[in-house]
Design a protein around this motif. Structure first.
Motif, PDB file in Angstrom:
ATOM      1  N   SER A  28       0.755  -0.753   0.292  1.00 28.32           N
ATOM      2  CA  SER A  28       0.079  -0.075   0.395  1.00 28.32           C
ATOM      3  C   SER A  28       1.006   1.383   0.121  1.00 28.32           C
ATOM      4  CB  SER A  28      -1.095  -0.432   1.122  1.00 28.32           C
ATOM      5  OG  SER A  28      -0.352  -0.322   2.258  1.00 28.32           O
ATOM      6  N   ARG A  29       2.223   0.756   0.173  1.00 23.66           N
ATOM      7  CA  ARG A  29       2.883   2.067   0.145  1.00 23.66           C
ATOM      8  C   ARG A  29       3.612   2.152  -1.396  1.00 23.66           C
ATOM      9  NH1 ARG A  29       6.846  -0.624   4.256  1.00 23.66           N
ATOM     10  NH2 ARG A  29       7.984   0.104   2.567  1.00 23.66           N
ATOM     11  N   TRP A  30       3.703   1.277  -2.474  1.00 22.51           N
ATOM     12  CA  TRP A  30       3.452   2.021  -3.189  1.00 22.51           C
ATOM     13  C   TRP A  30       2.219   2.569  -4.833  1.00 22.51           C
ATOM     14  CZ3 TRP A  30       5.447  -3.725  -3.489  1.00 22.51           C
ATOM     15  CH2 TRP A  30       6.683  -3.616  -2.960  1.00 22.51           C
ATOM     16  N   ILE A  31       1.492   1.248  -4.078  1.00 16.51           N
ATOM     17  CA  ILE A  31       0.436   2.075  -4.463  1.00 16.51           C
ATOM     18  C   ILE A  31      -1.233   1.865  -3.589  1.00 16.51           C
ATOM     19  CG2 ILE A  31      -1.631   1.629  -6.723  1.00 16.51           C
ATOM     20  CD1 ILE A  31       0.883  -0.183  -8.191  1.00 16.51           C
ATOM     21  N   ALA A  32      -1.380   2.641  -3.992  1.00 10.42           N
ATOM     22  CA  ALA A  32      -2.384   3.694  -2.086  1.00 10.42           C
ATOM     23  C   ALA A  32      -4.129   2.453  -2.802  1.00 10.42           C
ATOM     24  CB  ALA A  32      -3.274   4.589  -2.164  1.00 10.42           C
ATOM     25  N   PRO A  33      -4.681   1.122  -1.996  1.00  8.12           N
ATOM     26  CA  PRO A  33      -6.223   0.714  -2.102  1.00  8.12           C
ATOM     27  C   PRO A  33      -6.905   1.512  -2.231  1.00  8.12           C
ATOM     28  CG  PRO A  33      -5.188   0.392  -0.322  1.00  8.12           C
ATOM     29  CD  PRO A  33      -3.656   1.153  -1.427  1.00  8.12           C
ATOM     30  N   ASP A  34      -8.036   1.786  -3.262  1.00  4.96           N
ATOM     31  CA  ASP A  34      -9.147   2.244  -2.450  1.00  4.96           C
ATOM     32  C   ASP A  34      -9.989   1.956  -1.639  1.00  4.96           C
ATOM     33  OD1 ASP A  34     -10.680   0.130  -3.489  1.00  4.96           O
ATOM     34  OD2 ASP A  34     -11.868   0.877  -5.071  1.00  4.96           O
ATOM     35  N   GLU A  35     -11.610   2.194  -1.162  1.00  4.64           N
ATOM     36  CA  GLU A  35     -11.956   1.808  -0.016  1.00  4.64           C
ATOM     37  C   GLU A  35     -12.338  -0.069  -0.006  1.00  4.64           C
ATOM     38  OE1 GLU A  35     -14.976   3.122  -2.861  1.00  4.64           O
ATOM     39  OE2 GLU A  35     -12.708   3.404  -2.038  1.00  4.64           O
ATOM     40  N   GLU A  36     -12.291  -0.362  -1.191  1.00  4.48           N
ATOM     41  CA  GLU A  36     -12.473  -1.852  -1.425  1.00  4.48           C
ATOM     42  C   GLU A  36     -11.435  -2.768  -1.811  1.00  4.48           C
ATOM     43  OE1 GLU A  36     -15.927  -3.264  -4.164  1.00  4.48           O
ATOM     44  OE2 GLU A  36     -16.108  -0.827  -4.372  1.00  4.48           O
ATOM     45  N   ASN A  37      -9.885  -1.952  -1.244  1.00  8.18           N
ATOM     46  CA  ASN A  37      -8.284  -3.062  -1.300  1.00  8.18           C
ATOM     47  C   ASN A  37      -8.516  -2.930  -2.872  1.00  8.18           C
ATOM     48  OD1 ASN A  37      -6.718  -3.064   0.526  1.00  8.18           O
ATOM     49  ND2 ASN A  37      -6.666  -5.866   0.012  1.00  8.18           N
ATOM     50  N   ARG A  38      -9.125  -2.197  -3.455  1.00  9.08           N
ATOM     51  CA  ARG A  38      -9.044  -2.354  -5.274  1.00  9.08           C
ATOM     52  C   ARG A  38      -7.507  -1.460  -5.478  1.00  9.08           C
ATOM     53  NH1 ARG A  38     -14.351  -1.569  -7.766  1.00  9.08           N
ATOM     54  NH2 ARG A  38     -14.213   0.342  -6.958  1.00  9.08           N
ATOM     55  N   ILE A  39      -6.701  -1.476  -6.918  1.00  5.90           N
ATOM     56  CA  ILE A  39      -5.542  -1.024  -7.042  1.00  5.90           C
ATOM     57  C   ILE A  39      -5.717  -0.820  -8.371  1.00  5.90           C
ATOM     58  CG2 ILE A  39      -4.057  -1.250  -5.343  1.00  5.90           C
ATOM     59  CD1 ILE A  39      -2.810  -3.441  -6.769  1.00  5.90           C
ATOM     60  N   PRO A  40      -5.528   0.527  -8.935  1.00  5.99           N
ATOM     61  CA  PRO A  40      -5.783   0.800 -10.353  1.00  5.99           C
ATOM     62  C   PRO A  40      -4.572   0.314 -10.851  1.00  5.99           C
ATOM     63  CG  PRO A  40      -4.583   2.569  -9.643  1.00  5.99           C
ATOM     64  CD  PRO A  40      -4.882   1.637  -8.299  1.00  5.99           C
ATOM     65  N   LEU A  41      -5.250  -0.685 -12.043  1.00  2.00           N
ATOM     66  CA  LEU A  41      -4.183  -1.027 -12.705  1.00  2.00           C
ATOM     67  C   LEU A  41      -4.573  -1.137 -14.466  1.00  2.00           C
ATOM     68  CD1 LEU A  41      -4.895  -4.647 -11.281  1.00  2.00           C
ATOM     69  CD2 LEU A  41      -2.368  -3.340 -11.457  1.00  2.00           C
ATOM     70  N   ALA A  42      -3.556  -0.849 -15.319  1.00  2.00           N
ATOM     71  CA  ALA A  42      -3.392  -0.005 -16.602  1.00  2.00           C
ATOM     72  C   ALA A  42      -3.003  -1.233 -17.397  1.00  2.00           C
ATOM     73  CB  ALA A  42      -2.061   0.497 -16.768  1.00  2.00           C
ATOM     74  N   CYS A  43      -3.594  -1.629 -18.584  1.00  2.00           N
ATOM     75  CA  CYS A  43      -4.059  -3.084 -19.527  1.00  2.00           C
ATOM     76  C   CYS A  43      -3.016  -2.086 -20.343  1.00  2.00           C
ATOM     77  CB  CYS A  43      -4.696  -3.243 -20.140  1.00  2.00           C
ATOM     78  SG  CYS A  43      -5.689  -4.250 -18.858  1.00  2.00           S
ATOM     79  N   ARG A  44      -1.759  -1.471 -20.863  1.00  2.00           N
ATOM     80  CA  ARG A  44      -0.794  -1.150 -21.733  1.00  2.00           C
ATOM     81  C   ARG A  44      -0.040  -1.585 -22.753  1.00  2.00           C
ATOM     82  NH1 ARG A  44       2.174   0.662 -18.187  1.00  2.00           N
ATOM     83  NH2 ARG A  44       1.218   2.682 -18.437  1.00  2.00           N
ATOM     84  N   CYS A  45      -0.219  -1.637 -23.967  1.00  2.00           N
ATOM     85  CA  CYS A  45       0.284  -2.239 -25.491  1.00  2.00           C
ATOM     86  C   CYS A  45       1.381  -1.258 -25.659  1.00  2.00           C
ATOM     87  CB  CYS A  45      -1.127  -2.360 -26.488  1.00  2.00           C
ATOM     88  SG  CYS A  45      -2.197  -2.847 -25.812  1.00  2.00           S
ATOM     89  N   LEU A  46       1.609  -2.006 -27.114  1.00  2.00           N
ATOM     90  CA  LEU A  46       3.297  -1.554 -27.451  1.00  2.00           C
ATOM     91  C   LEU A  46       3.318  -1.643 -28.702  1.00  2.00           C
ATOM     92  CD1 LEU A  46       6.351  -0.427 -27.196  1.00  2.00           C
ATOM     93  CD2 LEU A  46       7.367  -2.691 -27.244  1.00  2.00           C
TER      94      LEU A  46
END
Length: 290
Positions: A28-46
């Motif tokens: 959680s120090r790297w990516i702060a979770p929301d109230e449902e313990n979820r973190i944001p994630l990309a689906c990035r393409c090259l």
């Protein structure tokens, strides 16, 4: 040749699942979770434009193929097919893509091959002019999945790829489609036959290293089938990329597309020269930008 990072549909997933046995006090120090313990994630393409005269897309993200109830279950944020918008921003459509390279066929990496969900309509394959390149070992997993990851595959996708007549299964360092322009290596820790593509001094890390914070060797995902093997594979992978100064391209990092590997005096891997976006960078700029 030009390199672009293209954003696809984004997700919000449980942070504990994404960081495996790492405690919340750490991740959680790297990516702060929301109230449902979820973190944001990309689906990035090259996207690599003009790779031997062709437009080559590495992965397609999760896309928008899920019906609304499943879209909510899997934390897909947008209902539209975001990757198609990202392609339009660089002057392309899915019909302009000549090759799609797929590290594996889990839905968050290959779902973007399908058109957005429409009520009453069957799944439909996009990219009508592209050849589809996937690892041979992983293809065998995809058509006969284990109960451990059966839900990670889209059952309709493999038959559509097969029926296209444009599928290549790769079992070595190079493919027939791309010759020596793209070099492949393989990993089994996340899923059997995960295919890692290296092009122009950049390697697509896929789910071996989803983002910067998974560069740390002990950090694995709850979704990985064989975490100890993945850690060993990751060590060898990072040592090689550090020695050859190959940059890491991250698909799931919500705030970083590209970074360079470092190793400190205690032997711990990290990243520097982090870039949020690649937009038309030539290979030498992508390799050397800060």
């Amino acid at each position: 040749m030009e390199l672009f990072s293209l954003i696809g549909n984004s997700q919000q997933l449980d942070g504990g699942a994404m960081f495996g046995n790492a405690p919340k006090a750490l991740w959680s120090r790297w990516i702060a979770p929301d109230e449902e313990n979820r973190i944001p994630l990309a689906c990035r393409c090259l996207l690599v434009k003009d790779l031997d005269g062709r437009n080559v897309l590495f992965e397609t993200g999760i896309g928008a193929f899920f019906e609304p109830a499943l879209r909510e279950r899997y934390g897909v944020v947008e209902s539209r097919h975001v990757l198609l918008d990202s392609l339009a921003e660089v002057g392309l459509t899915d019909a302009d893509i000549d090759v799609v390279v797929l590290s594996h066929l889990h839905f968050d990496h290959a779902g973007g091959l399908l058109a957005a969900w429409e009520e009453g309509q069957p799944p439909r394959l996009l990219f009508p002019n592209a050849r589809f390149v996937v690892g041979a070992e992983h293809w065998r997993r995809a058509i006969d999945p284990h109960p451990r990851d059966r839900a990670s595959f889209v059952p309709e996708l493999q038959p559509l790829l097969e029926a296209s007549g444009r599928l290549e299964r790769v079992d070595g360092e190079y493919s027939q489609t791309l010759s020596k322009s793209v070099r492949f290596s393989f990993s089994d820790g996340h899923t059997p036959g995960l295919m890692l593509a290296e092009v122009a001094g950049v390697v697509f890390c896929a789910d071996l290293i989803p983002g910067r914070f998974w560069v740390h060797l002990p950090i694995t995902m709850g979704y990985d089938r064989w975490p100890e093997k993945l850690i060993d594979e990751k060590r060898m992978f990072l040592e090689d990329k550090l020695a050859r100064d190959v940059r890491l391209f991250f698909t799931h990092d919500h705030d970083c597309a590209l970074a360079r590997v470092t190793r400190d005096e205690r032997g711990r891997f990290g990243t520097v020269d982090e870039q949020r976006v690649l937009h038309g960078a030539p290979p030498q700029a992508a390799a050397g930008a800060s």
